[in-house]
Design a protein around this motif. Sequence first.
Motif, PDB file in Angstrom:
ATOM      1  N   ALA A   1       9.359   7.057  -1.888  1.00 53.57           N
ATOM      2  CA  ALA A   1       8.411   5.954  -1.808  1.00 53.57           C
ATOM      3  C   ALA A   1       8.082   5.632  -0.353  1.00 53.57           C
ATOM      4  O   ALA A   1       8.972   5.371   0.447  1.00 53.57           O
ATOM      5  N   ASP A   2       6.803   5.673  -0.026  1.00 55.03           N
ATOM      6  CA  ASP A   2       6.357   5.287   1.314  1.00 55.03           C
ATOM      7  C   ASP A   2       5.355   4.167   1.149  1.00 55.03           C
ATOM      8  O   ASP A   2       4.210   4.394   0.783  1.00 55.03           O
ATOM      9  N   VAL A   3       5.825   2.956   1.419  1.00 56.91           N
ATOM     10  CA  VAL A   3       5.026   1.775   1.120  1.00 56.91           C
ATOM     11  C   VAL A   3       4.943   0.895   2.357  1.00 56.91           C
ATOM     12  O   VAL A   3       5.960   0.636   3.002  1.00 56.91           O
ATOM     13  N   VAL A   4       3.730   0.456   2.672  1.00 51.99           N
ATOM     14  CA  VAL A   4       3.622  -0.547   3.731  1.00 51.99           C
ATOM     15  C   VAL A   4       3.233  -1.877   3.091  1.00 51.99           C
ATOM     16  O   VAL A   4       2.315  -1.938   2.279  1.00 51.99           O
ATOM     17  N   PHE A   5       4.003  -2.893   3.426  1.00 59.07           N
ATOM     18  CA  PHE A   5       3.655  -4.251   3.004  1.00 59.07           C
ATOM     19  C   PHE A   5       2.749  -4.810   4.099  1.00 59.07           C
ATOM     20  O   PHE A   5       3.206  -5.130   5.192  1.00 59.07           O
TER      21      PHE A   5
ATOM     22  N   ILE B   1       0.871  -1.178   0.000  1.00 60.83           N
ATOM     23  CA  ILE B   1       0.000   0.000   0.000  1.00 60.83           C
ATOM     24  C   ILE B   1       0.907   1.226   0.000  1.00 60.83           C
ATOM     25  O   ILE B   1       1.737   1.378   0.895  1.00 60.83           O
TER      26      ILE B   1
ATOM     27  N   ALA C   1       1.576   5.195   0.330  1.00 64.67           N
ATOM     28  CA  ALA C   1       1.028   6.465   0.820  1.00 64.67           C
ATOM     29  C   ALA C   1       1.076   7.504  -0.290  1.00 64.67           C
ATOM     30  O   ALA C   1       2.026   7.523  -1.076  1.00 64.67           O
TER      31      ALA C   1
END
Lengths: 744, 179
Positions: B131-135, B85, B87
Motif C-alpha cells: 500500500a502506497d498512500v498519501v494522506f 490518495i 498510488a
Amino acid sequence: MSSDATKGDRIRELMATEGDAVAENTRGFNEGRIESTGRLDGYEELKADARDIKEDAIGRLPELIERVRESVEANGGTVYVADDAADANRYITELTAEECDADRLVKSKSMTSEEIEVNEALEAEGVEVVETDLGEWVLQLADEAPSHIVAPAIHKSREGISELFAERFDLDDPPETAEELTMFARERLGELVEDADVGMTGANFIAADSGTMLLVTSEGNARKSVTATDTHVAVAGVEKIVPTVEEFAPFVELIGRSGTGQDVTSYISTLTPPVDSPVPDFQADDEPLADGSGDDRDFHLVLIDNGRMAMREDEQLKETLYCIRCSACSNACGNFQSVGGHAFGGETYSGGIATGWEAGIEGLDTAAEFNDLCTGCSRCVPACPVDIDIPWINTVVRDRINRGEADPSQTDWMFEELVPDEEPAGLDLSTRIVGNYETLAKLGSLTAPVANRLTDAGPVRAIVERVAGIDRRRDLPEFASEPLVDWFEARGGAAVPRDEAAREAVLYPDTATNYVDVDRGKAAVRALEALDVHVRVPDLPGSGRPPLSQGMIATAESAAEDVYAGLAAHVDADRDVVVIEPSDLAMFRSEYEKFLPEASHERLAEASYDVMEYVFGLLENGGDPAALRAPAEGTGPVAAGKRVAYHPHCQGRTIGVSEHATAVMEALGYDVRVSDTECCGMAGSFGYKEDYYELSMDVGEPIREQFGDTDRTVVAAGTSCTEQIDALLGDAPMHPVELVAPRE
Amino acid sequence: MSVADRSTFKRRLDSLGVTVTEGPENECAELIDEAAGDPAVGVALDAGSLPERVETDPTTAELRAAHTGVTDAELGVAAYGSVAIEADRAGTEPVSLFVDRHVVVLREADLVPDMPDAFEWLGPKARGESADVVFATGPSATADMGGLVHGAHGPKEVHVVLLREDGADAADSEVSADE
C-alpha cells in the motif's frame, strides 16, 4: 575561565544577524503549538500513547530491525544497516554512482542524511545532489547549515533569499515576494527533478510489520522525488522503527501540532516501496504515462546506527531515541528563540534535545559547545510529544563534560573550603562558584555588610568577571545580615500555637529567601499565620538546585538526601512543606525522583506546596480572605491601586503552580495581568555569566515590551526573575506573597 | 459515515481553502467538469464517471501540460479534512501531483471520523498487498520563502467532489470555500 571570548562573541553576532528572523518564526511556531494542541481532544493521552510506543520499540529494537528487513525484502526492496556515516555513505555512493551510474540525485529534507553528510560523499563521486525542499535548497545555494531541524532556513529573510537568487542565477529582476520566490523555486526545481536518476528521502517512522515508511511533508517534493525516479534510497536512523502501521496514528496527530502548530502537514506519505506508480519519462514524453515502468522500481532502505545502539545501552541518553524531531523543544526555548540553531546546536541537530543527539552521535566535545544554552527552565518538557526530560539529559551531559574535562593535576585546594562539593578537582571555577551558591550565601550573610560593600566595588567586580566569568553589569545579590531562620527564632517562633492552628507547616528556608530576600520569607510567615497556620522555619540545607544547574549531579543528589533527612520527621508528623522559591519546589517534585528512593520522593512531593498554591488551598478550605491584604489598603505606587503585573516562574509553570498566585490575587480583588513570556532568561546563574549577559537580557526583552511602561505593581515568584526584572524594568518586583500578606 | 463526520469534513476543507461540491454518483462527470480546468488528465474512477474532456491515458507530455488532474480518493478523514490518495499502476500519484489543480473524488461512504480509523484501514492493507498512500490535507504548501504560499511543488489548488450515498439529501449541493 569560563569566559571563552569566541563563544560570547559568536552568540552576540548571531543575535544581531539572525536573531530577529529566528525569534519571529520560532515564537510563531510555539504559539501555533499551544493553539493546535489546545484544540486536540485527548492530547495528554496521545502523548502517553506515543511515549509507550517509543519505549516499547526502542526496548526491542534489534528484533524490530530484523522484522523491517524481512518485511522490506518481502516487498522487493533492500535493507542495509550501516554502522556509521562512512559505512552508509560507502553503500549509497556505490549504489548511486556505480550501480545506477546516476548523474543526479534529488533529495527531500532529511536530518539523518545531513548527519552522515551524504551530499559531500556523493558529490565526491561525481553525483550532482539537489535539495528539493525549498528551505534546504536555499541553504544549498547559500552554502549554509540549517538553523532549525524542521524549518531549516528560518534565519534567512525574504530579502536575503531574493538577493541570493539574484546572485546565483544572475538575475537583473529577481523574484521578491514569497509567492514569486516560491514559483521561481518550483520551476527551477521541477526541471531538475524531471531528469533526476535517483530519489532520496528520509523517513519519519517505519513500521516493522509491513516495511511501510511514513514521511511528514508539506511541499510535495518528497512525493515528486520518489515518483519521478526509478531508484528510491531512504535514509533513516534505526530509532525510527515502530512495531506496526496502526502505531503511526498518534505520531501523525502530534508531530505537526507539536512542531509548527499545523494540525497535520499537507502530505503524510505512507510508502511500502517499491511503489506501483509508473515512472514518468520526461525525455520520451510522447509515450503513455502508464507504461508498466513501476515494475522496474528499486528501493533501498539504509538504516543508520552511528552511535544509536550504544545510546540505547546508556540509561541516561536512551530517552533521546524517543525523539521524533518535531522541534517543539527548539520553539519553546527562550534561548533558542534568541539565537537559533547556529549557536544552540551541534554538527547536525539543534535545540534542547540536540545535546542528547550530539553527545550520542558526535561525542561530548560537540555537545559541550552548546550545552550551556539549556538553562533548565523546563518549558520544553510539557511541549515534548514523547515526554522526554530534556533538561535532565542536558544536566547529565553537563555532568559528564564537567568530569571529562576536569584536569586532576590542577591544584585548586584553596577553593576546597569555599566549594565543598562532591565534584572532581579541576572543575571550572565559575561552575563551582555558582554550584556552591549556598556556601557563598552563608558566608556572605555572616560577613554582610562588608561582603556587600566589597562585591560592589569596581576593581573587585573586574576580578570576579575575569576569574569567575560573572558579568560586571549584573548586580550581585546583597546578603542579609540576619537570615530568615535566625529572625524566626529571635521572634520566638510560631505566633499561632499548635492547638489553635488550622494546619501545621514547615516553611522551607531556601537559600535565596534565607540569606538574600528575607522579606519574602517574613511575608510568607505573616500570610500563613494570618490564615491560622502553625509555622516552623527550621534550619534546612539548600535544595541542590544551583549545583544541579551546573551539572554537578553528585552534589545535588547529596543535597536531596540532606533535605529529605531534614524534612522526613516533619512529613511523618503530617506537616505541610511550604516552598517560596519555585525552582526549589520543582526540585522536590521533579528532580528528586532521580535522587531519592521512590517512596521518599513521593512523600515529599505530595507534602510540598508552593506558598501561593498553599494560600489558595487554605482559602478554598475556609480560610478568611479578609485576613490577607486586599488592594484597598494601598500597594505600591498610589496610582497602581489594585492593578498587578505578574510574571510566573518558568519551572513553576511546568509543575503547574503558577496559576494559584493569579487566583489568590484575583480572589482578593486585584486586577492581574499575566506575563506572556515563559522564562525571564536569567535562569539562576546563566544571566550572570559574561558570555551570556546579552542573550539573557534578550530573552527577557518581551517582558520589557509587555510591562516596560506599566503603572501596575509588578510581582514575580522566582529569585532569578526578580533580579532579571529589576534589570529590565529598573525596579525589583516583589513576590506575590508580599503583596497579599498582612503588613508587619 | 455520519452526518456529523460529513459536516466536520467540509468545515475542515473549508478552513484549508479547499472547495467541495456534492452530488449523487450519476452527476459525478458534471461535478468534475465544473471543477476541472483545462487541459485535464485523469485516472478512471471506481465510482462515477469522468467527463469526456479528461484524458485518462495521458502521455507524460500531456501530464506535464495539464492544468488539472482528476483522481479517486480511497478514504477521507473527517477530523482533519484529509483525503487518502493511493498510488497505482494507472498513475494516480503523478496525476494528482504534477498539476496545478487536483480534483479528487471521494464517496461519502469512504469517510472515516479520525486519524486512528485511517490507520486501522491502512494497517491490514499495508501488511497484505503493498500500500502506497498519501494522506493529502489541502494544497501543497511552504513557508520557506518568507510567507505561506500554496503550490510549492505539488498542486496549488484542491477541489473535492463528494459523492453522496443513494437516498442522501440532495439539497445543499454547493459549498464554496472563502477565497
